[in-house]
Design a protein around this motif. Structure first.
Motif, short mmCIF file in Angstrom:
data_model
loop_
_atom_site.label_atom_id
_atom_site.label_comp_id
_atom_site.label_asym_id
_atom_site.label_seq_id
_atom_site.Cartn_x
_atom_site.Cartn_y
_atom_site.Cartn_z
N TYR A 94 0.84 -1.20 0.00
CA TYR A 94 0.00 0.00 0.00
C TYR A 94 0.87 1.25 0.00
N ILE A 95 2.18 1.05 -0.22
CA ILE A 95 3.13 2.16 -0.32
C ILE A 95 3.77 2.09 -1.70
N LYS A 96 3.66 3.18 -2.45
CA LYS A 96 3.98 3.14 -3.87
C LYS A 96 5.42 2.69 -4.16
N HIS A 97 6.38 3.17 -3.37
CA HIS A 97 7.77 2.84 -3.68
C HIS A 97 8.19 1.48 -3.11
N VAL A 98 7.28 0.80 -2.42
CA VAL A 98 7.55 -0.55 -1.92
C VAL A 98 6.75 -1.53 -2.79
N PRO A 99 7.39 -2.31 -3.65
CA PRO A 99 6.66 -3.22 -4.54
C PRO A 99 6.02 -4.37 -3.79
N SER A 100 5.01 -4.96 -4.40
CA SER A 100 4.29 -6.07 -3.76
C SER A 100 5.08 -7.38 -3.79
N GLN A 101 5.95 -7.54 -4.78
CA GLN A 101 6.63 -8.83 -4.95
C GLN A 101 7.39 -9.28 -3.70
N PRO A 102 8.26 -8.43 -3.09
CA PRO A 102 8.97 -8.91 -1.90
C PRO A 102 8.03 -9.19 -0.73
N ILE A 103 6.91 -8.49 -0.67
CA ILE A 103 5.93 -8.78 0.38
C ILE A 103 5.32 -10.15 0.15
N ALA A 104 4.91 -10.41 -1.08
CA ALA A 104 4.31 -11.71 -1.40
C ALA A 104 5.30 -12.84 -1.14
N GLU A 105 6.57 -12.62 -1.48
CA GLU A 105 7.59 -13.65 -1.25
C GLU A 105 7.79 -13.91 0.24
N ALA A 106 7.81 -12.83 1.04
CA ALA A 106 8.01 -12.99 2.49
C ALA A 106 6.81 -13.67 3.14
N VAL A 107 5.62 -13.28 2.71
CA VAL A 107 4.40 -13.90 3.26
C VAL A 107 4.30 -15.36 2.81
N GLY A 108 4.55 -15.60 1.52
CA GLY A 108 4.47 -16.96 1.00
C GLY A 108 5.51 -17.89 1.59
N GLY A 109 6.66 -17.32 1.94
CA GLY A 109 7.72 -18.11 2.56
C GLY A 109 7.60 -18.23 4.06
N LYS A 110 6.47 -17.78 4.60
CA LYS A 110 6.20 -17.85 6.04
C LYS A 110 7.22 -17.07 6.87
N ARG A 111 7.80 -16.01 6.26
CA ARG A 111 8.76 -15.17 6.98
C ARG A 111 8.11 -13.90 7.52
N LEU A 112 6.94 -13.54 7.00
CA LEU A 112 6.26 -12.32 7.41
C LEU A 112 4.78 -12.59 7.62
N GLU A 113 4.30 -12.15 8.77
CA GLU A 113 2.87 -12.19 9.07
C GLU A 113 2.50 -10.87 9.71
#
Length: 453
Positions: free
Chosen positions: A71-90
């Protein structure tokens, strides 16, 4: 063996185990505040291999993060999706889970009140939430910018009211955030991190943790020193920006282009560092941080005259810009009262969607107070969000930047120099352009309808 020796040995073992968990990147990191500071920090920690719990009271943020969305323009969704999908971020808004992390990093706002005094309400509320679940062996680190002494005088007493003691049962440190949203050259992991602790063990723990996250750590002697480092960095910028803002006013009266002066001066390979003028200060740091120190200095009967003068100059810049705009419109043969103005750029700096303390909001209010009407265009801000200072402006929407639209306004005021704005279109179709960022000149555009301010 005496009980105190047993307790001391157990304490040393607990510290050693926590240090090893940090070094092995097997610890759970809790980050409170998933905004412009907390989210990049969470992604950095997750990428380093830590399990990260991101806490935020905003349910929408939590839902979007857990879907892998930014939800922050300069922060892309891809690293968020990777961290969430890899169970590293909740992400969660369940603060009862604050007992889970081994380290809790606090990244909450520290704004000013309307009287320009520190507003630590977010820090205090966060501290009370942590205190309700504080357990032995946790490291607590404040990252929010504040005055020297906050960690020891505000955060520590709230946490110790639980009966647990800093340096014995839990560990307390301060490490100021150094985020520069939208900066393509430096991100969280590539910016050195200053660290100060409440005692040597807290410092060692915080230093070890951040050493896993960033390119370099800079340990200092105390939390108060680390707090002073952050203020010094931003006061330095505020004072130098005030200097060039004042030079802009003086040189404009002399018919001299301050941007040309600065560009020539910066060719000197030593003794000069370029700063550039603007329509006022924005962001979460430079307009706010100096006043944290001026407030704290009063406790010691010290007046920070230099800092306060810089604040006065920077605060006055929107008024100067509007005066220049009004003069330019009047000279073009139209009355400023009743004119239509298009403001280019609502964000506080180029290429970001961050509205915090943006001078554009003040510019809109000042222009409309003089009887003109204002629309705005910003490719990063489709709608003005609610703010504490400028609530009535919330909900206004960005208008399209077209040749027809540009020609319909009496003047275009460039307040933020986003890269993805077609400045050739602006220069070619606007009746009058008042440029506070030297944007058109940098794009190689010049005509008799362009005024610098």
């Amino acid at each position: 063996m005496p009980a105190d020796h047993v307790n001391s040995a157990a304490h040393a073992m607990g510290v050693a185990q926590l240090l090893e968990r940090f070094k092995a990147r097997q610890a759970t990191i809790g980050i409170i505040g998933m905004g412009y500071v907390g989210l990049p920090l969470a992604l950095t920690a997750a990428k380093a291999g830590f399990s990260v719990l991101g806490f935020d009271i905003n349910a929408t943020y939590v839902e979007r993060l857990n879907r892998g969305e930014s939800y922050i323009k300069h922060v892309p969704s891809q690293p968020i999706a990777e961290a969430v999908g890899g169970k590293r971020l909740e992400a969660t808004n369940d603060f009862s889970r604050l007992a889970e992390p081994d380290a809790i990093l606090i990244c909450v706002p520290t704004p000013l009140t309307k009287h320009r005094e520190p507003d630590l309400s977010y820090v205090e509320k966060t501290a009370r939430s942590i205190a309700e679940r504080l357990r032995r062996g946790q490291l607590i680190v404040l990252e929010s910018t504040t005055y020297p002494g906050t960690t020891d005088e505000v955060l520590k007493p709230i946490l110790e009211a639980t009966g647990l003691k800093s340096g014995k049962d839990f560990f307390l440190a301060f490490s100021p955030e150094r985020e520069d949203p939208g900066n393509p050259d430096f991100g969280t992991s590539t910016i050195p991190k200053v660290v100060g602790g409440d005692g040597p063990e807290a410092l060692s723990l915080a230093d070890t943790l951040y050493s896993q996250l960033v390119v370099k750590t800079v340990p200092v002697s105390s939390a108060a020193t680390a707090e002073a480092v952050k203020l010094t960095e931003n006061i330095f910028r505020a004072v130098n920006i005030a200097l060039v803002n004042e030079l802009k006013v003086v040189y404009a009266a002399m018919g001299i282009d301050v941007w040309e002066v600065i560009d020539a001066a910066k060719t000197k390979p030593f003794g000069f560092m370029p700063f550039y003028p603007g329509p006022g200060l924005g962001g979460h740091c430079i307009p706010i941080d100096p006043f944290y120190l001026t407030w704290k200095a009063r406790e010691y009967d010290i007046t920070t005259r230099f800092i306060e003068l810089a604040g006065q100059i920077n605060t006055h810049m929107p008024y100067y810009v509007v005066e220049r705009l009004a003069e330019a419109v009047d000279r073009s043969g139209r009355a400023f009262s009743g004119s239509r103005i298009l403001l280019l750029g609502a964000a506080y700096k180029k290429n970001v969607d961050d509205m915090r303390e943006s001078p554009s909001l003040k510019l809109i209010e000042l222009i409309e107070a003089r009887g003109a009407s204002v629309d705005y265009h910003d490719p990063h801000i489709p709608e003005l969000p609610p703010t504490r200072k400028h609530g009535p402006l919330a909900g206004r929407r960005s208008v399209p930047l077209t040749a027809e639209n540009l020609a319909s306004y009496d003047a275009v005021l460039i307040a933020t120099d986003h890269d993805n704005v077609d400045y050739r279109l602006v220069a070619g179709h606007a009746r009058l352009v008042v440029d506070t960022r030297n944007s058109l000149a940098k794009a190689g555009l010049a005509n008799d309808r362009i005024v610098k301010a």
